[in-house]
Design a protein around this motif. Structure first.
Motif, mmCIF file in Angstrom:
data_model
loop_
_atom_site.group_PDB
_atom_site.id
_atom_site.type_symbol
_atom_site.label_atom_id
_atom_site.label_comp_id
_atom_site.label_asym_id
_atom_site.label_seq_id
_atom_site.Cartn_x
_atom_site.Cartn_y
_atom_site.Cartn_z
ATOM 1 N N VAL A 1 0.860 -1.190 0.000
ATOM 2 C CA VAL A 1 0.000 0.000 0.000
ATOM 3 C C VAL A 1 0.890 1.232 0.000
ATOM 4 C CG1 VAL A 1 -1.734 1.317 1.269
ATOM 5 C CG2 VAL A 1 -1.813 -1.198 1.276
ATOM 6 N N ARG A 2 0.609 2.157 -0.901
ATOM 7 C CA ARG A 2 1.336 3.431 -0.888
ATOM 8 C C ARG A 2 0.384 4.554 -1.270
ATOM 9 N NH1 ARG A 2 4.036 1.333 -5.651
ATOM 10 N NH2 ARG A 2 5.999 1.119 -4.510
ATOM 11 N N HIS A 3 0.678 5.752 -0.765
ATOM 12 C CA HIS A 3 -0.071 6.949 -1.124
ATOM 13 C C HIS A 3 0.897 7.955 -1.732
ATOM 14 C CE1 HIS A 3 -2.796 5.175 1.889
ATOM 15 N NE2 HIS A 3 -3.762 5.825 1.287
ATOM 16 N N THR A 4 0.471 8.615 -2.794
ATOM 17 C CA THR A 4 1.274 9.662 -3.429
ATOM 18 C C THR A 4 0.428 10.924 -3.565
ATOM 19 O OG1 THR A 4 0.648 8.834 -5.636
ATOM 20 C CG2 THR A 4 2.732 8.042 -4.699
ATOM 21 N N TYR A 5 1.104 12.059 -3.609
ATOM 22 C CA TYR A 5 0.418 13.352 -3.729
ATOM 23 C C TYR A 5 1.130 14.180 -4.781
ATOM 24 C CZ TYR A 5 -1.488 17.926 -2.420
ATOM 25 O OH TYR A 5 -2.092 19.153 -2.433
ATOM 26 N N ASP A 6 0.378 14.619 -5.790
ATOM 27 C CA ASP A 6 0.975 15.366 -6.902
ATOM 28 C C ASP A 6 0.776 16.872 -6.788
ATOM 29 O OD1 ASP A 6 -1.701 15.718 -7.442
ATOM 30 O OD2 ASP A 6 -1.672 14.710 -9.391
ATOM 31 N N GLY A 7 0.344 17.332 -5.608
ATOM 32 C CA GLY A 7 0.058 18.746 -5.423
ATOM 33 C C GLY A 7 -1.418 19.069 -5.506
ATOM 34 N N GLN A 8 -2.206 18.126 -6.007
ATOM 35 C CA GLN A 8 -3.652 18.334 -6.122
ATOM 36 C C GLN A 8 -4.461 17.150 -5.582
ATOM 37 O OE1 GLN A 8 -4.149 19.138 -10.338
ATOM 38 N NE2 GLN A 8 -3.875 21.329 -10.034
ATOM 39 N N VAL A 9 -4.015 15.938 -5.897
ATOM 40 C CA VAL A 9 -4.793 14.741 -5.569
ATOM 41 C C VAL A 9 -3.909 13.735 -4.851
ATOM 42 C CG1 VAL A 9 -6.129 12.817 -6.520
ATOM 43 C CG2 VAL A 9 -6.288 15.077 -7.573
ATOM 44 N N VAL A 10 -4.483 13.099 -3.823
ATOM 45 C CA VAL A 10 -3.829 11.962 -3.180
ATOM 46 C C VAL A 10 -4.310 10.697 -3.879
ATOM 47 C CG1 VAL A 10 -3.593 10.613 -1.062
ATOM 48 C CG2 VAL A 10 -3.619 13.113 -0.947
#
Length: 229
Positions: free
Chosen positions: A30-39
């Motif tokens: 499981v991983r979460h990423t954030y592009d500056g707008q959406v997780v």
């Protein structure tokens, strides 16, 4: 029986460590990423990978990741094909607050679940901190700050201090001496190849991301007291 969870944190090569752990049968990543707008939440098994965009909770990335993870852990516990959950934390997250949230924050999953913390269904079986040998020591004694007001030193030291396994990118004697003083009970390895072996030999009194108690031994693990440490 609760499903074991392994937390992977740090500024080193967390991707390589997560890939190595994912090779074991029954492991879900499981991983979460954030592009500056959406997780975006990614859940990967040996046979499939799924991505899911999440709405920001209260405009807070950390809150969004935490709330989603706690519910997800309880749901993954119910899956017959999952025997271990590896959580690859975002780069500047510390494992201790995540461990605390798993143990203490009450969540409502839905029908068929008893309300309560994720620790009803999962347990933190190990914390791995990935150390970038080229930068860790200078970060740990520096004064740089992050956008949220924490210092870089606070984060990198916290990621290492409560880890059960430290994975260095390269061997370097001074950094190794400091880490052994900071986390005397942690297993230390270079690169991801022996990560499963290190996890299998975690000390019984290793912290597993748990914050130290005032009642813990002052010299737990008998840390080395040489000059570098």
């Amino acid at each position: 029986m609760r499903t074991p969870v392994v937390l992977v944190a740090g500024q080193g090569d967390t991707d390589a460590v997560a890939r190595e752990l994912s090779r074991s049968a029954g492991t879900v990543l499981v991983r979460h990423t954030y592009d500056g707008q959406v997780v975006v939440r990614t859940v990967a098994t040996a046979s499939a990978t799924s991505d899911w965009a999440l709405e920001l909770a209260h405009g807070c990335v950390t809150c969004t990741v935490r709330d989603d993870l706690l519910v997800l852990l309880r749901r993954l516990h119910r899956r017959s094909d999952v025997s271990r959950i590896v959580v690859q934390l975002m780069g500047w997250l510390e494992p201790e607050p995540v461990r605390w949230a798993i143990d203490n924050i009450r969540v409502c999953v839905g029908p068929g679940y008893i309300d309560g913390p994720a620790s009803r269904d999962v347990c933190v079986d190990g914390v791995i901190s990935c150390i970038d040998t080229a930068t860790w020591l200078s970060q740990g004694v520096g004064e740089d700050t992050l956008d949220d007001g924490r210092t870089v030193a606070q984060v990198v030291v916290g990621q290492a201090e409560l880890a059960d396994v430290l994975v260095l990118t390269e061997p370097e004697s001074t950094t190794l001496a400091v880490l052994r003083r900071l986390a005397p009970r942690a297993r230390v390895t270079v690169g991801p190849d022996r990560i499963e072996l290190a996890l299998a030999h975690i000390e019984p009194d290793s912290p597993r991301g748990r914050a130290f108690s005032p009642y813990d031994p002052l010299l737990a693990g008998e840390p080395p007291l040489q000059a570098d440490g």
